[in-house]
Design a protein around this motif. Sequence first.
Motif, PDB file in Angstrom:
ATOM      1  N   THR A  30       0.674  -1.209  -0.131  1.00  0.00           N
ATOM      2  CA  THR A  30       0.063   0.030   0.050  1.00  0.00           C
ATOM      3  C   THR A  30       1.012   1.296  -0.128  1.00  0.00           C
ATOM      4  N   GLN A  32       1.136   5.252   0.468  1.00  0.00           N
ATOM      5  CA  GLN A  32       0.407   6.443   0.882  1.00  0.00           C
ATOM      6  C   GLN A  32       1.282   7.728   0.457  1.00  0.00           C
ATOM      7  N   GLN A 286      -5.049  12.305   2.821  1.00  0.00           N
ATOM      8  CA  GLN A 286      -3.888  11.151   2.562  1.00  0.00           C
ATOM      9  C   GLN A 286      -4.548  10.233   1.661  1.00  0.00           C
ATOM     10  N   SER A 288      -3.971   6.715  -0.484  1.00  0.00           N
ATOM     11  CA  SER A 288      -3.473   5.320  -0.592  1.00  0.00           C
ATOM     12  C   SER A 288      -4.095   4.315  -1.508  1.00  0.00           C
ATOM     13  N   TYR A 290      -3.189   0.217  -3.347  1.00  0.00           N
ATOM     14  CA  TYR A 290      -2.330  -0.980  -3.240  1.00  0.00           C
ATOM     15  C   TYR A 290      -1.845  -1.333  -4.454  1.00  0.00           C
TER      16      TYR A 290
END
Length: 319
Positions: A30, A32, A286, A288, A290
Amino acid sequence: MGGQRHSKNAGTMGVEGLTYHEKKALGFGTVQQRLGKDSVGNYYDCRLTLQPAVDPVCTPEGFLFSKEAIIENLVQQKKAIKRKMAAWEAQQSDDQLKVDERSAVDQQAQLLAFDRQNHMGASDRLASNLQQAIAEEADAQMQDKRVVNSAVNIAENKHKMKEMKAFWVPSKAPDARQVLAKPDTATYCPASGKKLRLKDLIAVKFARTPEEDSGVYMDPVTQDTFTNASSLVVLKPTGDIMLSETYKSCVKPDGHYNGKTIKDKDAIELKKGGTGFALHDGKDVQASKYYALGPGSGKADLRGQHQGPRSATGLIFMN
């Protein structure tokens, strides 16, 4: 044993077994990224255009939109629903037609079997086999995807088989029937994802600050300038926007404002703008995503003989 360990530890890219650190350098896991204030926007920005709202309207959840933008969005949703509903109704009509045709075939098969039994002396087993054969042939004729499984079907589809030289090409292969579900007729808010109707929109009005002030809008009662950190409420009956503290101290005790009765449910909390601080903006600053094994972060060198060149920003290009 030693050779196997060496091949796992020091090979070339595509052959070696990557360590966890190398996978992370390639973007595994992941990823970020910390966003700034601009990613959240201001309290007076439209959630669709990301620009200062023109003829601002508010949803019951407190999201601000430009009137033209949100109406256009709802109209597009309605058009999409109309197209999906037309396709679903056409499929339902086609399915009902097939059911009616199959029912008529079954009735004809029963009459034919009855005639063979009573006038030609056919046995019950022969009559049953006749009905089954007619039913199978009817099913084969009604299928959307024909299967070549008999000499008759081969003869009927011989010209198609000649044209289909590259049968593995998706455009040449027959398509499976897609069953459509009944579309949802409700329209939804593009920001919250909750149901939203045109009549649910609330026209709001900001009180502008004096030109010499650095702010854009202010509280209509206390004349305090709004900021992205301000907690604002919209009064549904009047459309006025004021500070939450002003509502609690001046409007809520009396229950009236500008000659309108104001109840607790009429005060809608307006979504705040961005300040760039995580304590205020929360998860909005934020992002994120994957990656199973995605683009490299450029923070670590690759082992082996097939390293790619570095870019000016530090990313590694694989070749």
